[in-house]
Scaffold this active site. Structure first.
Site, PDB file in Angstrom:
ATOM      1  N   GLN A   2     -40.787 -13.006 120.608  1.00 46.81           N
ATOM      2  CA  GLN A   2     -40.036 -13.326 119.401  1.00 46.81           C
ATOM      3  C   GLN A   2     -38.535 -13.310 119.674  1.00 46.81           C
ATOM      4  O   GLN A   2     -37.797 -14.148 119.151  1.00 46.81           O
ATOM      5  CB  GLN A   2     -40.365 -12.338 118.288  1.00 46.81           C
ATOM      6  CG  GLN A   2     -39.525 -12.468 117.026  1.00 46.81           C
ATOM      7  CD  GLN A   2     -39.687 -13.823 116.367  1.00 46.81           C
ATOM      8  OE1 GLN A   2     -40.772 -14.385 116.347  1.00 46.81           O
ATOM      9  NE2 GLN A   2     -38.607 -14.356 115.819  1.00 46.81           N
ATOM     10  N   GLU A   3     -38.094 -12.393 120.491  1.00 47.46           N
ATOM     11  CA  GLU A   3     -36.664 -12.266 120.757  1.00 47.46           C
ATOM     12  C   GLU A   3     -36.137 -13.375 121.669  1.00 47.46           C
ATOM     13  O   GLU A   3     -35.061 -13.921 121.421  1.00 47.46           O
ATOM     14  CB  GLU A   3     -36.367 -10.901 121.398  1.00 47.46           C
ATOM     15  CG  GLU A   3     -36.486  -9.720 120.445  1.00 47.46           C
ATOM     16  CD  GLU A   3     -35.347  -9.667 119.439  1.00 47.46           C
ATOM     17  OE1 GLU A   3     -34.342 -10.374 119.616  1.00 47.46           O
ATOM     18  OE2 GLU A   3     -35.484  -8.907 118.453  1.00 47.46           O
ATOM     19  N   SER A   4     -36.881 -13.728 122.713  1.00 47.81           N
ATOM     20  CA  SER A   4     -36.301 -14.612 123.731  1.00 47.81           C
ATOM     21  C   SER A   4     -37.252 -15.661 124.287  1.00 47.81           C
ATOM     22  O   SER A   4     -36.855 -16.439 125.152  1.00 47.81           O
ATOM     23  CB  SER A   4     -35.798 -13.768 124.910  1.00 47.81           C
ATOM     24  OG  SER A   4     -36.893 -13.188 125.605  1.00 47.81           O
TER      25      SER A   4
END
Length: 493
Positions: free
Chosen positions: A319-321
């Site tokens: 989700q972050e990267s």
């Protein structure tokens, strides 16, 4: 008397606060500070630039990763260009900004429409175009053109001189006299969209880039059609300061445009409106095969150290990267787990782009947030709130818990806090909180996405293990050493 503002940010006031250096300028005539040719010199002498603004996701807001927003980014660069600190006055409504600039200076940067005829105000060169857009509640059929707006409950924002979206409606009214609408100078775009979402309004007129940034949080609001001609976003200065400050601002903005940095900022803040969307299964599976194998062992190691399921940590990383160790956000957050500089320092992460350090630091930070939650929050509610805090910050999560309680909900249940978080985008609610405005819809989508990614990882893992077991059973049953038509995929653990 003047107070020197150094770069110390106060999330409660939405501005930079003074750090005790006070000078009494009794010998300098008051008018000298505001004389056209000495205004810029006065700003540089006192060491700070005062910018009147408002809290909005397209302008300025305080997030977990620090101050953000398109016009904040521009204003910060302009202050750096002048060699001074930035003093934000962010407690304005839209219609209050120009009067505040006229009365107090120095600069207004608040989603202002370039309106050359405003008395006592000078505007900079255009920064970007802003296209008025009609949006409407999903389920209303036949909203295809201006004639379909007659008889609907419509609203828009109003600035001090009725420019922008309200001007587009007034122009339209000349052709459709039966058209009526509401205006407010005290609401924000998110407030209008919320009223369309919940049925208080049928439609609203906002600028297209504002809707692009907010649309993920209002699933029942549809994009309609553009209305009239685009307006220009500009900064405002008091007319008495226009000769040198305005000239310097125009030089700065022209330089940003010529260097390509302005275009890059526009793309960074407005060019991607789907970064929190749940990606398709095909894309996820592609990354699962091509990227995750490089980092699986690191996620498993971090899980052993923190007690989390490694697949949950992998879901957070995706989700972050999207499992990209070199990822960089618009606000400078970087690395596979997208750690801020302060968080990295707190977690003793020396290199945020190092996958091992990033994954370990992100996992420990998530556990750190989870441990700081009240003991009354248990089970999955505790995990989901820790994930939300990873995205929006613990302070804003506590604000949402307070709002949930104000609304008669249970602040220890994620279901109630999830309903309260988007209200941090609405002035009537965030003004009651300690930490103020937040893009509260983001952590709701963030947690939802991570839960889905986690489920998909578990599903793929189970499927592969079952397939492997079936192949093993089949091999044992036939006692065959014949080559299989494909390579066998081993279990992930």
């Amino acid at each position: 008397m003047l107070t020197l503002y150094r770069r110390h940010f106060s999330p409660r006031t939405g501005g930079y606060i003074a750090c005790a250096a006070v000078f009494v300028l009794t010998m300098l005539p008051a008018f000298a500070l505001f004389d056209g040719e000495s205004a810029l010199r006065a700003i540089q002498q006192r060491g700070f630039l005062t910018v009147h603004t408002r809290t909005s996701p397209t302008i300025y807001y305080e997030g977990r990763r620090g101050p953000a927003g398109f016009e904040y980014a521009l204003a910060r660069r302009f202050a750096d260009h002048l060699g001074v600190s930035l003093n934000l006055k962010a407690d304005h409504h839209l219609e209050d900004v120009l009067p505040a600039v006229r009365a107090h200076g120095d600069l207004g940067a608040a989603g202002l429409v370039l309106t050359p005829t405003v008395p006592g105000i000078g505007f900079t060169r255009p920064i970007i175009e802003m296209q008025p857009l009609v949006v409407y509640r999903r389920g209303l059929n036949g909203i295809q053109g201006p004639e379909d707006l007659v008889g609907l409950e419509i609203a828009t924002l109003r600035d001090a001189k009725g420019a922008g979206t309200s001007a587009s409606l007034r122009d339209l009214q000349q052709t459709y006299p039966g058209l009526g609408w509401k205006e407010s100078g005290e609401l924000e775009v998110a407030d209008l969209l919320a009223q369309v979402e919940n049925g208080q309004l049928d439609a609203a007129v906002v600028f297209a880039h504002q809707f692009r940034v907010n649309r993920l949080f209002f699933k029942n609001v549809e994009r309609g059609f553009t209305l009239g001609r685009p307006s220009s976003l500009a900064w405002a200065v008091p007319a008495r300061q226009s000769s040198d400050l305005l000239r310097q601002a125009n030089r700065f903005l022209r330089g940003l445009e010529q260097s390509g940095e302005l275009s890059a900022l526009v793309k960074r803040y407005f060019g991607h409106d789907d970064y929190l969307e749940y990606v398709g299964t095909r894309t996820f599976l592609k990354h699962l095969d091509s990227r995750l194998p490089r980092y699986r062992a690191l996620f498993q190691q971090a899980a052993r150290g923190t007690g989390f399921d490694w697949q949950l940590l992998a879901a957070v990383g995706y989700q972050e990267s999207h499992w990209d160790a070199d990822a960089v956000s618009p606000t400078g957050v970087r690395g596979l787990m997208m750690l801020t500089s302060p968080t990295a320092r707190e977690m003793n992460v020396a290199d945020r782009r190092d996958p091992a350090q990033s994954i370990d630091g992100g996992a420990r930070y998530l556990r750190h947030l989870e441990k700081r939650l009240p003991d009354s929050i248990t089970g999955d509610d505790r995990l989901f709130m820790a994930l939300a805090a990873y995205n929006v910050g613990l302070g804003h999560l506590y604000d949402a818990r307070d709002i949930a309680q104000m609304r008669g909900g249970d602040p220890d249940r994620w279901a109630d806090v999830r309903e309260a978080l988007p209200l941090l985008q609405q002035r009537q609610w965030y003004e009651k909180t300690r930490h103020g405005y937040a893009r509260g819809g983001e952590p709701v989508i963030y947690v939802r996405n991570i839960r889905r990614y986690h489920e998909m990882l578990q599903y793929v893992e189970r499927s592969r293990q079952q397939f492997f077991q079936l192949e093993q059973n089949d091999s044992d049953a036939t006692h065959s050493d014949a080559l299989m038509p494909f390579d066998l995929v081993p279990p992930l653990n």
